[in-house]
Scaffold this motif. Structure first.
Motif, PDB file in Angstrom:
ATOM      1  N   ALA A   1      43.675  29.969  52.989  1.00 47.34           N
ATOM      2  CA  ALA A   1      44.062  28.405  52.563  1.00 47.34           C
ATOM      3  C   ALA A   1      45.359  28.196  52.174  1.00 47.34           C
ATOM      4  N   MET A   2      45.938  29.116  51.277  1.00 46.81           N
ATOM      5  CA  MET A   2      47.450  28.857  50.584  1.00 46.81           C
ATOM      6  C   MET A   2      48.180  30.186  51.252  1.00 46.81           C
ATOM      7  N   PRO A   3      49.519  29.734  51.324  1.00 46.65           N
ATOM      8  CA  PRO A   3      50.327  30.894  51.788  1.00 46.65           C
ATOM      9  C   PRO A   3      50.243  32.190  50.754  1.00 46.65           C
ATOM     10  N   TRP A   4      50.351  33.459  51.539  1.00 50.67           N
ATOM     11  CA  TRP A   4      50.322  34.565  50.391  1.00 50.67           C
ATOM     12  C   TRP A   4      51.817  34.800  49.650  1.00 50.67           C
ATOM     13  N   THR A   5      51.976  35.228  48.755  1.00 49.02           N
ATOM     14  CA  THR A   5      53.354  35.297  47.733  1.00 49.02           C
ATOM     15  C   THR A   5      53.339  36.892  47.249  1.00 49.02           C
ATOM     16  N   LEU A   6      54.478  37.172  47.140  1.00 44.39           N
ATOM     17  CA  LEU A   6      54.836  38.576  46.605  1.00 44.39           C
ATOM     18  C   LEU A   6      54.263  38.824  45.359  1.00 44.39           C
ATOM     19  N   PRO A   7      54.222  37.991  44.467  1.00 47.97           N
ATOM     20  CA  PRO A   7      53.479  38.282  43.138  1.00 47.97           C
ATOM     21  C   PRO A   7      51.859  38.472  43.338  1.00 47.97           C
ATOM     22  N   LYS A   8      51.356  37.717  44.560  1.00 54.27           N
ATOM     23  CA  LYS A   8      49.843  37.938  44.606  1.00 54.27           C
ATOM     24  C   LYS A   8      49.855  39.334  45.372  1.00 54.27           C
ATOM     25  N   PHE A   9      50.656  39.796  46.020  1.00 57.70           N
ATOM     26  CA  PHE A   9      50.543  41.122  46.838  1.00 57.70           C
ATOM     27  C   PHE A   9      50.620  42.244  45.871  1.00 57.70           C
TER      28      PHE A   9
ATOM     29  N   HIS B   1      49.572  41.869  42.582  1.00 52.05           N
ATOM     30  CA  HIS B   1      48.544  41.825  41.953  1.00 52.05           C
ATOM     31  C   HIS B   1      47.463  42.493  42.519  1.00 52.05           C
ATOM     32  N   TYR B   2      47.323  42.314  43.959  1.00 57.98           N
ATOM     33  CA  TYR B   2      46.215  43.152  44.664  1.00 57.98           C
ATOM     34  C   TYR B   2      46.658  44.661  45.190  1.00 57.98           C
TER      35      TYR B   2
ATOM     36  N   ARG C   1      44.638  47.043  51.803  1.00 56.66           N
ATOM     37  CA  ARG C   1      46.286  46.822  52.609  1.00 56.66           C
ATOM     38  C   ARG C   1      47.325  47.405  51.674  1.00 56.66           C
ATOM     39  N   ARG C   2      48.009  48.046  52.336  1.00 61.33           N
ATOM     40  CA  ARG C   2      49.086  48.536  51.591  1.00 61.33           C
ATOM     41  C   ARG C   2      50.685  48.350  52.487  1.00 61.33           C
ATOM     42  N   VAL C   3      51.705  48.426  51.864  1.00 56.98           N
ATOM     43  CA  VAL C   3      53.057  48.421  52.335  1.00 56.98           C
ATOM     44  C   VAL C   3      53.294  50.022  52.417  1.00 56.98           C
ATOM     45  N   ILE C   4      53.334  50.867  53.343  1.00 55.57           N
ATOM     46  CA  ILE C   4      53.589  52.124  53.205  1.00 55.57           C
ATOM     47  C   ILE C   4      54.794  52.759  53.451  1.00 55.57           C
ATOM     48  N   GLN C   5      55.724  51.846  53.801  1.00 58.30           N
ATOM     49  CA  GLN C   5      56.932  52.345  54.410  1.00 58.30           C
ATOM     50  C   GLN C   5      58.316  51.104  54.530  1.00 58.30           C
ATOM     51  N   ILE C   6      59.321  51.059  53.893  1.00 59.40           N
ATOM     52  CA  ILE C   6      60.317  50.385  54.029  1.00 59.40           C
ATOM     53  C   ILE C   6      61.479  51.138  54.409  1.00 59.40           C
ATOM     54  N   SER C   7      61.975  50.933  55.739  1.00 57.30           N
ATOM     55  CA  SER C   7      62.967  52.005  56.364  1.00 57.30           C
ATOM     56  C   SER C   7      64.121  50.931  56.742  1.00 57.30           C
TER      57      SER C   7
ATOM     58  N   ALA D   1      53.342  38.194  38.158  1.00 57.88           N
ATOM     59  CA  ALA D   1      51.850  38.928  38.461  1.00 57.88           C
ATOM     60  C   ALA D   1      51.265  39.196  37.158  1.00 57.88           C
ATOM     61  N   GLU D   2      51.959  39.532  36.182  1.00 53.34           N
ATOM     62  CA  GLU D   2      51.167  39.926  35.128  1.00 53.34           C
ATOM     63  C   GLU D   2      50.400  38.470  34.349  1.00 53.34           C
ATOM     64  N   LEU D   3      51.209  37.603  34.463  1.00 57.23           N
ATOM     65  CA  LEU D   3      50.846  36.343  33.924  1.00 57.23           C
ATOM     66  C   LEU D   3      49.825  35.820  34.794  1.00 57.23           C
ATOM     67  N   GLY D   4      49.895  36.044  36.117  1.00 55.30           N
ATOM     68  CA  GLY D   4      48.884  35.277  37.156  1.00 55.30           C
ATOM     69  C   GLY D   4      47.507  36.032  36.900  1.00 55.30           C
ATOM     70  N   ARG D   5      47.284  37.308  36.121  1.00 56.42           N
ATOM     71  CA  ARG D   5      46.004  37.723  35.990  1.00 56.42           C
ATOM     72  C   ARG D   5      45.370  36.830  35.423  1.00 56.42           C
TER      73      ARG D   5
END
Length: 728
Positions: A406-414, A416-417, A593-599, A671-675
């Motif tokens: 419903a709302m865009p994902w954000t890097l801090p939310k990622f 968090h998860y 879901r995980r980011v497994i590689q940044i090349s 992300a820490e305060l977002g908890r």
């Protein structure tokens, strides 16, 4: 009295449909209803589904129906035996058997239990008797019972000392639906269900849908269980809805406005308000204004709307809904927060026909045997639907629905998860801000589009953004409301052969629309050649972002260069490739879901453009820690793309690494305060945090020439604590 029934075909199933409205109850707990059921099943062979039509429709199939069929066979066997064979001398045994036979017609479970009791009694007694006639009678009786037992497998199903009602109530549970609806619901979780948790999904008008989640002890699967409130309406209200539905069949609209998708819901809502009130008055039922609105909304939901799918699409945890063909055999399959669930929801053929018709109306596209593929967006629900029909599938129509957040994902939310680490978030933010060309790869459901949406928030708001998609998935509307200068271009779907603008034309148009960030929803066709050629000669704007299917960097290179036909020298314009994947942590059933590689694409070692040599990993996933970690390439400051951005910004590589680390610490703090304060993880807060960072960094640059990142961090942290303090 016996019920009238008919047999029909649903796919490959033979379905017996009994009209129970004129012959009493439709409950398996009712003796007369059971008598009708066993008579029907005794007359009809190979029934694959049994439907009892009443105000509440009951449907039996699977193990419940096979149990009923075995009971019907048992009743038939009892009736086939000629009791005259017992003779006059054995009349008492014949009378006992007749009593059991009479009971079996309405309660075969009890009759079977009585026979089993008789068998045990006979085994305990000594057959040797001075009265030879009595001994012969008992032998005939025992032989008859043994023959019945040999022909029946009920002894496996009916065990212990529980009364017969237990078996009808617990072992022969039907699917249930009110006659007004077509969707079947299993009203009780299976016996092996183990409760996990319960939550509510809020609906319009303050109503809520209660969702229960279960694990299943007999198989590695979980159950998504709901009973929509409308399935518990009083019978008189169901009869009102059914009566209004029948009136709709004969209704002749005064105008054709109801055929327009945007008007249909309101038209049916007005129709329902008028007719429901009239029918209720005629039946002597007084409805409150609130009840009238509620029933009218239900009517519109199941006639002009998407029915029970509307409730599922409001559940923010649901990512995918699958309706597999044939629907008569398959419950709705759901992906909830990355986990797969079966459900207690079964679509009917009527549901499939209604949904297909609704989608044709909403999309304005054909969907039939001549055009067996439909791919479209459901903007009102923030979802995308793909549908297939014969001849592409021989089993009927099937649907796959992907629901967007419903709302865009954000890097801090990622963070968090745990989809990515703070350092990965800092690196990606740096690359986007540095106008690197980035491809996000992964399989379906890996989170590619969600990550792309999050990266859009890392683009400074001064830039103009152009998005190109065939089916809208990116949160363009939400970003526009947040003040981003974003324009979407919609192309003809890959499954369509005509209509709309082809992707190549749309891309060429986008390149002529001026300096912009260019975002490609999915890189996959001939237009990719145009894109990479524009990137190679520097005509593609400030920043390129896109997603592509591919499980590894090598897969992506092979697909773009060899499958699509992009020249290797053009692919060289790519700066970085990010790979996302659904990971089964520790080999468990749950996927995360995980980011497994940044090349990065290493320009200095291009050579023969070997897929194994041109990529250098900046960050790689560590399964033991369940986290993506920096490689020496990044830690030691040897990354070419980081060095390139540093030069363009007029800073050295050490300062660039400081910038990345600071971005990482900022996103970790959010992300820490977002908890505690979830609002901090959402798009508006992340936009404000990023804007504050850019403003403070620019002030430091003007004062010192090169930003003092220690000063930037201190000032940003002070600003952030004030900002977070205002959020309750």
């Amino acid at each position: 009295m016996p019920c009238n029934y008919t047999t029909v075909k649903e796919g490959s199933l033979k379905v017996a449909v009994a009209d129970c409205r004129g012959c009493g109850a439709s409950s398996i707990l009712d003796a007369d209803c059971r008598r009708n059921i066993f008579e029907m099943l005794g007359n009809e062979a190979n029934v694959g589904r049994l439907v009892l039509n009443h105000s509440l429709v009951k449907v039996f199939d699977g193990s419940s129906l096979s149990f009923l069929q075995e009971l019907a066979d048992f009743v038939r066997e009892l009736k086939r035996y000629d009791l005259e064979k017992f003779g006059v001398k054995c009349r008492s045994y014949a009378e006992k058997m007749e009593e059991i036979r009479q009971i079996s017609s309405s309660d075969p479970v009890k009759a079977f239990q009585m026979l089993r009791s008789e068998m045990k009694s006979l085994r305990r007694k000594n057959f040797v008797s001075a009265d030879r006639d009595e001994e012969e009678c008992r032998r005939k009786y025992a032989s008859f019972i043994s023959e019945i037992f040999e022909k029946s497998s009920l002894s496996i199903r009916i065990v212990g000392s529980k009364d017969s009602e237990f078996y009808y109530r617990e072992k022969m549970q039907p699917y249930v639906r009110p006659m007004f609806f077509d969707t079947y619901i299993k009203m009780v979780p299976p016996p092996d269900a183990v409760f996990i948790k319960k939550y509510e999904v809020r609906r319009e008008g303050g109503r809520s849908l209660k969702v229960s989640l279960y694990s299943l002890s007999s198989r590695p699967e979980k159950l998504y269980f709901i009973i929509p409130p409308e399935y518990n309406l009083p019978l008189e209200e169901l009869e009102i809805l059914q009566s209004v539905k029948e009136k709709l069949v004969h209704h002749r609209p005064e105008t054709s406005s109801f055929m327009e998708p945007e008007n249909a819901r309101e038209y049916f809502l007005r129709f329902a308000r008028e007719k429901i009130g009239n029918v209720a008055n005629r039946m002597g039922i007084e409805l409150s204004r609130e009840k009238l609105e509620s029933l009218s909304d239900i009517f519109a939901k199941y006639t002009a709307g998407l029915g029970i799918l509307e409730d599922l699409l409001l559940d923010e945890g649901i990512q995918d809904i699958y309706i597999n063909a044939p629907v008569v055999n398959n419950p709705l399959h759901i992906i909830l927060n990355g986990e797969e669930y079966t459900s207690n929801i079964y679509f009917s053929e009527g549901d499939v026909e209604a949904l297909s018709s609704r989608l044709r109306s909403l999309s304005g596209r054909p969907f039939s045997e001549g055009s067996p593929i439909l791919d479209m967006g459901l903007d009102i629900y923030g979802a995308r639907i793909a549908a297939i029909s014969p001849p592409l599938t021989s089993k009927g129509v099937a649907f796959a629905i992907r629901r967007h957040s419903a709302m865009p994902w954000t890097l801090p939310k990622f963070i968090h998860y745990r989809m990515l680490s703070p350092m990965a978030a800092g690196l990606l933010s740096f690359l986007v801000d540095g106008q690197a060309s980035i491809l996000i790869g992964g399989s379906r459901g890996s989170g590619k589009t969600s990550l792309l949406s999050a990266l859009l928030l890392e683009i400074p708001q001064r830039y103009r953004i152009l998005t190109i998609e065939d089916t809208p998935e990116l949160p363009v509307g939400q970003l526009q409301r947040l003040g981003y200068k974003i324009q979407s271009l919609i192309t003809r779907p890959v499954t369509a052969v005509e209509g709309g603008v082809d992707p190549e034309t749309a891309l060429r148009t986008a390149l002529r629309l001026g300096e912009s960030v260019l975002v490609i929803g999915e890189v996959r066709g001939g237009e990719t050649k145009v894109l990479f050629e524009a990137m190679r000669v520097g005509a593609a704007g400030n920043l390129i972002l896109g997603t592509i299917h591919g499980a590894t960097t090598g897969d992506i290179f092979e697909r773009i260069v060899h499958d699509i036909g992009v020249a290797p020298t053009s692919f060289k314009a790519t700066d970085a490739v990010v790979i996302a994947a659904p990971i089964r942590i520790g080999g468990g059933m749950e996927k995360k879901r995980r980011v497994i590689q940044i090349s990065e694409v290493t320009k200095s070692r291009w050579g023969e453009a070997d897929a194994e040599k041109i990529f250098s990993d900046m960050m790689v996933y560590n399964p033991a820690k369940d986290e993506i970690e920096a490689t020496d390439l990044l830690d030691m400051g040897q990354s070419e793309v980081v060095g390139k951005i540093a030069r363009e910004w007029g800073i050295n590589i050490e300062k660039a690494l400081e910038n990345i680390a600071l971005r990482a610490r900022i996103r970790k703090k959010i992300a820490e305060l977002g908890r505690v304060k979830n609002e901090l993880l959402e798009a508006q807060s992340v936009r404000d945090c990023n804007n504050a960072f850019w403003v403070i960094t620019e002030e430091s640059r003007r004062e010192h020439g090169i930003p003092d990142y220690e000063e930037v961090e201190r000032k940003w942290m002070e600003w952030f604590m004030r900002y977070a303090g205002k959020i309750r």
